[in-house]
Design an enzyme around this catalytic site. Structure first.
Site, PDB file in Angstrom:
ATOM      1  N   SER A   1       0.827  -1.219   0.000  1.00 13.31           N
ATOM      2  CA  SER A   1       0.000   0.000   0.000  1.00 13.31           C
ATOM      3  C   SER A   1       0.859   1.268   0.000  1.00 13.31           C
ATOM      4  O   SER A   1       2.039   1.229   0.377  1.00 13.31           O
ATOM      5  CB  SER A   1      -0.887   0.024   1.249  1.00 13.31           C
ATOM      6  OG  SER A   1      -1.505  -1.228   1.427  1.00 13.31           O
ATOM      7  N   ALA A   2       0.227   2.370  -0.398  1.00 14.16           N
ATOM      8  CA  ALA A   2       0.925   3.656  -0.406  1.00 14.16           C
ATOM      9  C   ALA A   2       1.335   4.023   1.022  1.00 14.16           C
ATOM     10  O   ALA A   2       0.508   3.994   1.927  1.00 14.16           O
ATOM     11  CB  ALA A   2       0.025   4.735  -0.984  1.00 14.16           C
TER      12      ALA A   2
END
Ligand SMILES: C[S@@+](CC[C@H](N)C(=O)[O-])C[C@H]1O[C@@H](n2cnc3c(N)ncnc32)[C@H](O)[C@@H]1O
Length: 259
Positions: A80-81
């Site tokens: 994920s970011a």
């Protein structure tokens, strides 16, 4: 330093890929050799060995890195970011020693960050090969205390419950009651949500009695929990309300709006 400021990311050439708001756990220890990138509208593999600079750039960016694709089209796992991870971890209001259930182990990086903050982490991954790989990553990074289970995270991990905190890194449409049941009284559940009332919400719920109640704390765009996907057509029909409130009980979930 100018490089960091210009690109708004950390420079991995001089050190590990770590990010503001997250503990210093090197993302490079978790992202696999092969990742997927979109080029001219098509997915293609980017191999670390073939193009180390481009791979490093992906891993150093504040963006999700796609690690698995289904049918050459649909991302089914990613790292994920980092800034979204940082927001989700902040929303957990973690304290050292807390027991945390994570749904969606993926690369294991988020689990490692939670462990680095002093949490006792149990993480569930629905894809067996991804779970195996995460265990290896965690061991190599010195976080062998994280327990990774292969299974459907919608059931939680009843044998390891109760948990002080629950965090899902896959989007729920129907929040499983198992998460509420396995969360301690006063505990917090953080999950991305795509369903009635919002396409990409980050929900933060607190368990009180037999229910969990919560609201939207910003946006979070995540791939869905396996089996809870919303079709593109359904997605287009959803109107997003930042004042959405949700209550999850044994018999289901109810939505309301307003502050
Ligand atoms: C965005 S990735 C997770 C990122 C991960 N936390 C990390 O740090 O790399 C979402 C993951 O959730 C997993 N997943 C999807 N549905 C699931 C389910 N029902 N139970 C457990 N894992 C699930 C996917 O296989 C995928 O690996």
């Amino acid at each position: 330093m100018p490089v960091l400021q210009r690109h708004g990311r950390y420079d991995v050439r001089g050190g590990p890929a770590t990010f503001p708001g997250l503990p210093a756990v090197d993302r490079r220890l978790f992202v696999p050799e092969d990742v997927w990138v979109v080029e001219d509208g098509e997915w293609r593999v980017l191999s670390r060995s073939a193009d180390p600079a481009a791979w490093e750039e992906q891993v150093a960016a504040d963006a999700a890195v796609t690690t698995h694709l289904k049918d050459g089209t649909w991302p089914t796992s990613s790292s994920s970011a980092p800034s979204v991870m940082a927001r989700m971890i902040a929303a957990l209001r973690l304290e050292p020693g807390m027991k945390v259930l994570e749904i969606g182990t993926g690369t294991g990086w988020n689990a490692a960050c939670l462990a680095a903050l002093g949490a006792e982490v149990v993480s569930i991954e629905v894809d067996e090969a991804i779970a195996d790989r995460a265990r290896t990553n965690l061991r190599n990074a010195g976080h062998e205390s994280v327990r990774v289970f292969f299974g459907d995270g919608e059931h939680g991990a009843p044998d390891a419950a109760p948990f002080d905190r629950v965090i899902s890194t896959a989007a729920a449409q129907r929040i499983p009651y198992a998460w509420v049941e396995q969360c301690a009284e006063g505990g917090i559940i953080v999950t991305p949500y795509t369903g009635v009332g919002h396409v990409d919400a980050l929900l933060v719920l607190t368990r009180t009695g037999n229910a969990a109640r919560g609201r939207v704390e910003g946006n979070a765009s995540f791939m869905p929990l396996r089996g809870q996907g919303v079709s593109p057509m359904e997605r287009r029909a959803i109107e997003s309300h930042d004042d959405l409130r949700i209550t999850v009980t044994r018999t289901g979930q109810s939505i309301s709006y307003g502050n």
